[in-house]
Design a protein around this motif. Structure first.
Motif, PDB file in Angstrom:
ATOM      1  N   CYS A  90      -6.809  35.819  17.597  1.00 21.79           N
ATOM      2  CA  CYS A  90      -6.441  35.377  16.186  1.00 21.79           C
ATOM      3  C   CYS A  90      -4.784  35.901  16.248  1.00 21.79           C
ATOM      4  O   CYS A  90      -4.320  36.737  17.031  1.00 21.79           O
ATOM      5  N   ASP A  91      -4.314  35.470  15.065  1.00 22.03           N
ATOM      6  CA  ASP A  91      -2.791  35.913  14.585  1.00 22.03           C
ATOM      7  C   ASP A  91      -2.996  36.994  13.786  1.00 22.03           C
ATOM      8  O   ASP A  91      -4.171  37.667  13.433  1.00 22.03           O
ATOM      9  N   ARG A  92      -1.931  37.345  13.391  1.00 21.60           N
ATOM     10  CA  ARG A  92      -2.089  38.791  12.522  1.00 21.60           C
ATOM     11  C   ARG A  92      -2.431  38.520  11.112  1.00 21.60           C
ATOM     12  O   ARG A  92      -2.607  39.391  10.466  1.00 21.60           O
ATOM     13  N   PHE A 105     -10.132  30.753  20.556  1.00 20.16           N
ATOM     14  CA  PHE A 105      -8.915  30.895  19.474  1.00 20.16           C
ATOM     15  C   PHE A 105      -9.212  30.638  18.368  1.00 20.16           C
ATOM     16  O   PHE A 105      -9.385  29.393  17.930  1.00 20.16           O
ATOM     17  N   LEU A 106      -8.792  31.187  17.332  1.00 19.99           N
ATOM     18  CA  LEU A 106      -9.204  30.948  15.607  1.00 19.99           C
ATOM     19  C   LEU A 106      -7.694  30.703  15.242  1.00 19.99           C
ATOM     20  O   LEU A 106      -6.790  31.446  15.416  1.00 19.99           O
ATOM     21  N   ASP A 107      -7.773  29.746  14.125  1.00 19.29           N
ATOM     22  CA  ASP A 107      -6.612  29.693  13.040  1.00 19.29           C
ATOM     23  C   ASP A 107      -7.200  28.995  12.107  1.00 19.29           C
ATOM     24  O   ASP A 107      -7.831  28.318  11.948  1.00 19.29           O
ATOM     25  N   THR A 108      -6.305  28.922  10.834  1.00 16.70           N
ATOM     26  CA  THR A 108      -6.633  28.345   9.724  1.00 16.70           C
ATOM     27  C   THR A 108      -5.305  27.533   9.281  1.00 16.70           C
ATOM     28  O   THR A 108      -4.245  27.817   9.529  1.00 16.70           O
ATOM     29  N   THR A 109      -5.650  26.440   8.814  1.00 20.51           N
ATOM     30  CA  THR A 109      -4.829  25.332   8.158  1.00 20.51           C
ATOM     31  C   THR A 109      -5.280  24.945   6.941  1.00 20.51           C
ATOM     32  O   THR A 109      -6.455  25.123   6.550  1.00 20.51           O
ATOM     33  N   VAL A 110      -4.229  24.228   6.197  1.00 22.13           N
ATOM     34  CA  VAL A 110      -4.497  23.837   4.885  1.00 22.13           C
ATOM     35  C   VAL A 110      -4.802  22.248   5.029  1.00 22.13           C
ATOM     36  O   VAL A 110      -4.165  21.646   5.478  1.00 22.13           O
ATOM     37  N   GLN A 111      -6.043  21.816   4.289  1.00 22.15           N
ATOM     38  CA  GLN A 111      -6.321  20.269   4.402  1.00 22.15           C
ATOM     39  C   GLN A 111      -5.808  20.139   3.058  1.00 22.15           C
ATOM     40  O   GLN A 111      -6.910  20.268   1.895  1.00 22.15           O
ATOM     41  N   LYS A 140      -1.463  40.580  30.438  1.00 18.28           N
ATOM     42  CA  LYS A 140      -2.909  39.832  30.268  1.00 18.28           C
ATOM     43  C   LYS A 140      -2.887  39.510  28.771  1.00 18.28           C
ATOM     44  O   LYS A 140      -3.211  38.314  28.565  1.00 18.28           O
ATOM     45  N   ALA A 141      -2.409  40.571  27.862  1.00 18.99           N
ATOM     46  CA  ALA A 141      -2.842  40.308  26.620  1.00 18.99           C
ATOM     47  C   ALA A 141      -1.431  39.245  26.184  1.00 18.99           C
ATOM     48  O   ALA A 141      -1.539  38.567  25.328  1.00 18.99           O
ATOM     49  N   HIS A 142      -0.425  39.496  26.981  1.00 24.57           N
ATOM     50  CA  HIS A 142       0.825  38.515  26.378  1.00 24.57           C
ATOM     51  C   HIS A 142       0.456  37.082  26.790  1.00 24.57           C
ATOM     52  O   HIS A 142       0.700  36.014  25.934  1.00 24.57           O
ATOM     53  N   LYS A 143      -0.330  36.622  27.920  1.00 22.01           N
ATOM     54  CA  LYS A 143      -0.809  35.379  28.484  1.00 22.01           C
ATOM     55  C   LYS A 143      -1.861  35.024  27.624  1.00 22.01           C
ATOM     56  O   LYS A 143      -1.853  33.708  27.118  1.00 22.01           O
ATOM     57  N   LEU A 144      -2.574  35.677  26.869  1.00 22.88           N
ATOM     58  CA  LEU A 144      -3.676  35.538  25.934  1.00 22.88           C
ATOM     59  C   LEU A 144      -3.067  34.818  24.869  1.00 22.88           C
ATOM     60  O   LEU A 144      -3.573  33.731  24.295  1.00 22.88           O
ATOM     61  N   PHE A 145      -2.244  35.559  24.046  1.00 21.68           N
ATOM     62  CA  PHE A 145      -1.566  35.083  22.749  1.00 21.68           C
ATOM     63  C   PHE A 145      -0.703  34.049  22.942  1.00 21.68           C
ATOM     64  O   PHE A 145      -0.548  33.120  22.207  1.00 21.68           O
ATOM     65  N   CYS A 146      -0.107  33.949  24.306  1.00 20.21           N
ATOM     66  CA  CYS A 146       0.743  32.576  24.404  1.00 20.21           C
ATOM     67  C   CYS A 146      -0.293  31.549  24.421  1.00 20.21           C
ATOM     68  O   CYS A 146       0.168  30.285  24.130  1.00 20.21           O
ATOM     69  N   LYS A 147      -1.195  31.678  24.931  1.00 22.61           N
ATOM     70  CA  LYS A 147      -2.546  30.602  25.246  1.00 22.61           C
ATOM     71  C   LYS A 147      -2.843  30.194  23.960  1.00 22.61           C
ATOM     72  O   LYS A 147      -3.291  29.214  23.312  1.00 22.61           O
TER      73      LYS A 147
END
Length: 450
Positions: free
Chosen positions: A333-335, A146-152, A365-372
C-alpha cells in the motif's frame, strides 16, 4: 424459367452469425471463453416464471451489462448498438442477426437489482478466470496484491447553498401545484431579483450583495417549507412527504462547518472527499478500494463511504479472498494506509525509511515492489475514463457498489480481449517466420534470400 442466382447478401441472411463473423475478433473469442452456464444456473434462481411477463434470456441481459461497461455507453446506447452490431448479438447468445430491439433499457435496471451484489461478484470473478494468467500472483507465487483507493464521483452538480435552496423552492412549488394547496405568496417576482443579485459574486463590489441574496433565498425556502408542512397536515398528506420535508429542513439549517452535510437532494448519501489533488480540491461521491494482482488483474473492488484508507484494508482483503479462493500473504500500500501492519494472515507493507541493518538486496526488493505498486494508479485512471467509474450514474449506495464492481469486471474483460489479440498476432507471425515470409508475403530478409 430462368432464375438468376442469389447474391451473397441474400444468401448471408440465412446463415448463422457463427458462420459469418471473424473468429479472430476479440469479442467473438471472449464470448466463447466466458462460462455462461454459470450465470444461467445462478441467476435463474432469482426469477419467478409464474409471475409477470416472460423473462428475457439471462445471457442476453448479462451480456448487455458487460458490454455497457466495456464500451463505456449508457443503457439506451448499448440496446441501440445491439441492433447494429453482429458481434454484440453473438456475444449475447443470438444465433442469427436481428434488427429488433432486444429489450427496453429500463429492463437492465430491474435485472441489475434482481441479481444484486452477489451477481456482481460472480461477474467480477468470471472476469478474473477469463484471464489465463490469473493464477500468477507474483514471481514466487506468494500471493502479493496492491491496494489503492480512489474517489468515484456521483452524477451531481457542484453543490452550493444557492443551488440547493433553489431546488427546494422548485420542489415545494411542484408539490403545491400537484395537490392544489393554498399558498400565501409564491415569491416569483422576489426570486427574480434575488437571482440577479447572486450573479457575479466573485466581483469585489458584488460580494456583499450576493451573500445577502443567499440569506434571503434561505429565508424564502424556510417559509415555503413550513407553510407546506402545515397545509399537508391539514389534508392528512404529511406522512407521504415527511422524509422529504425533513431533508429540506436539514439542508436549509446546515452551516459551513457542520458534519454529515447534504450535498444533493436526489443523492443525499454523497460525501465530500478531499484527496489533496491540485486540480480538484474536493470530489463529491464515495470512496472505492481497488486490489490489483501482481500480473495486473483487478481481484477486488469494494465501495465505501468516506473511511480512512487504513480502515478499508480488512474488507478489501476479505473480498479478494472471496474472489481468488485464498488470502494473499502480502499487500503493498501507499503511506495513506499507515497504522496497520497486518490483516489476518496478510502482511501490510508500506513505504518507509529502510532500517540501518537492511542489506542491499532487501532495499532493492522493497524498491521494486513499490515501483510495481505504482502501476495501480493508471488502472484507476482507465477505470474512470474507459469503464464509467469517472461519473457514477447509478442511484444510491447500491449504485455505488454496482458501478465499482462492473467497472472492475469490464477492465478485466478488456484486458483479456487485448491478450487474445496479441496472442493471435504472435502465433500468426510465428507461422509466417516458419514459412519464410513476412506479412506482405515477401522474404523477411531479401538480401539473405538472394
Amino acid at each position: 424459367m430462368y432464375r438468376p442466382p442469389k447474391s451473397h447478401a441474400q444468401t448471408s441472411l440465412f446463415c448463422s452469425l457463427e458462420e459469418q463473423l471473424n473468429h479472430k475478433h476479440s469479442l467473438y473469442v471472449l464470448a466463447n471463453k466466458i462460462d455462461w452456464n454459470k450465470f444461467e444456473t445462478e441467476f435463474s434462481k432469482r426469477f419467478d416464471d409464474k409471475m409477470g411477463a416472460p423473462n428475457k434470456p439471462i445471457r442476453l441481459m448479462t451480456g448487455l451489462i458487460i458490454l455497457k461497461h466495456i464500451r463505456n455507453v449508457s443503457d439506451e446506447s448499448v440496446v441501440e448498438q445491439f441492433q447494429e452490431n453482429a458481434y454484440y448479438q453473438y456475444f449475447c447468445g443470438e444465433r442469427f442477426f436481428s434488427t429488433e430491439q432486444p429489450c427496453d433499457p429500463s429492463e437492465l435496471v430491474h435485472f441489475r437489482h434482481m441479481i444484486g451484489e452477489a451477481g456482481m461478484d460472480m461477474i467480477l470473478k468470471e472476469s478474473i478466470l477469463v484471464n489465463d494468467d490469473h493464477d500468477k500472483q507474483g514471481p514466487t507465487g506468494c500471493g502479493t496484491v496492491f491496494l489503492d483507493t480512489t474517489v468515484q464521483e456521483k452524477n451531481i452538480t457542484f453543490p452550493t447553498d444557492a443551488k440547493l435552496a433553489n431546488k427546494i423552492i422548485e420542489q415545494v412549488q411542484r408539490i403545491v401545484e400537484e395537490h392544489d394547496l393554498p399558498q400565501r405568496q409564491s415569491y416569483k417576482r422576489t426570486l427574480k431579483k434575488v437571482h440577479r443579485d447572486q450573479r457575479f459574486r466573485n466581483h469585489p463590489k458584488n460580494g456583499k450583495k450576493a451573500h445577502k441574496a443567499d440569506r434571503r433565498l434561505k429565508t424564502i425556502g424556510g417559509r415555503l417549507v413550513r407553510e407546506l408542512e402545515r397545509n399537508l397536515a391539514s389534508k392528512n398528506l404529511l406522512n407521504t412527504y415527511k422524509e422529504k420535508i425533513e431533508l429540506f429542513k436539514k439542508v436549509l439549517a446546515q452551516k459551513k462547518c457542520d458534519k454529515d452535510k447534504v450535498y444533493s437532494l436526489h443523492e443525499p448519501e454523497v460525501k465530500c472527499i478531499g484527496k489533496g489533488k491540485e486540480h480538484k480540491k474536493y470530489e463529491f461521491g464515495n470512496k472505492v478500494s481497488i486490489a490489483r494482482s501482481y500480473s495486473g488483474i483487478i481481484v477486488g473492488a469494494v465501495s465505501f463511504r468516506d473511511e480512512y484508507d487504513g480502515h478499508t484494508i480488512d474488507d478489501t482483503l476479505d473480498h479478494v479472498e472471496q474472489m481468488l479462493g485464498f488470502r494473499p500473504s502480502q499487500a503493498a500500500c501507499d503511506r495513506g494506509y499507515r497504522g496497520q501492519k497486518e490483516s489476518g494472515t496478510t502482511k501490510i507493507v508500506i513505504p518507509d525509511v529502510p532500517k540501518k541493518n537492511a542489506t542491499y538486496y532487501q532495499k532493492e526488493k522493497a524498491h521494486k515492489l513499490f515501483c510495481k505498486r505504482a502501476g495501480i494508479e493508471p488502472i484507476n485512471g482507465h477505470l474512470k475514463s474507459d469503464h464509467r467509474m469517472g461519473r457514477n450514474f447509478y442511484k444510491g449506495i447500491f449504485g455505488d457498489m454496482l458501478n465499482a464492481k462492473l467497472a472492475a469486471a469490464a477492465f478485466n474483460f478488456k484486458r483479456a480481449m487485448r491478450r487474445f489479440f496479441v496472442l493471435l498476432e504472435w502465433l500468426y507471425c510465428c507461422f509466417l517466420c516458419r514459412e519464410g515470409v513476412n506479412k506482405n508475403g515477401e522474404p523477411p530478409y531479401p538480401a539473405l534470400a538472394k
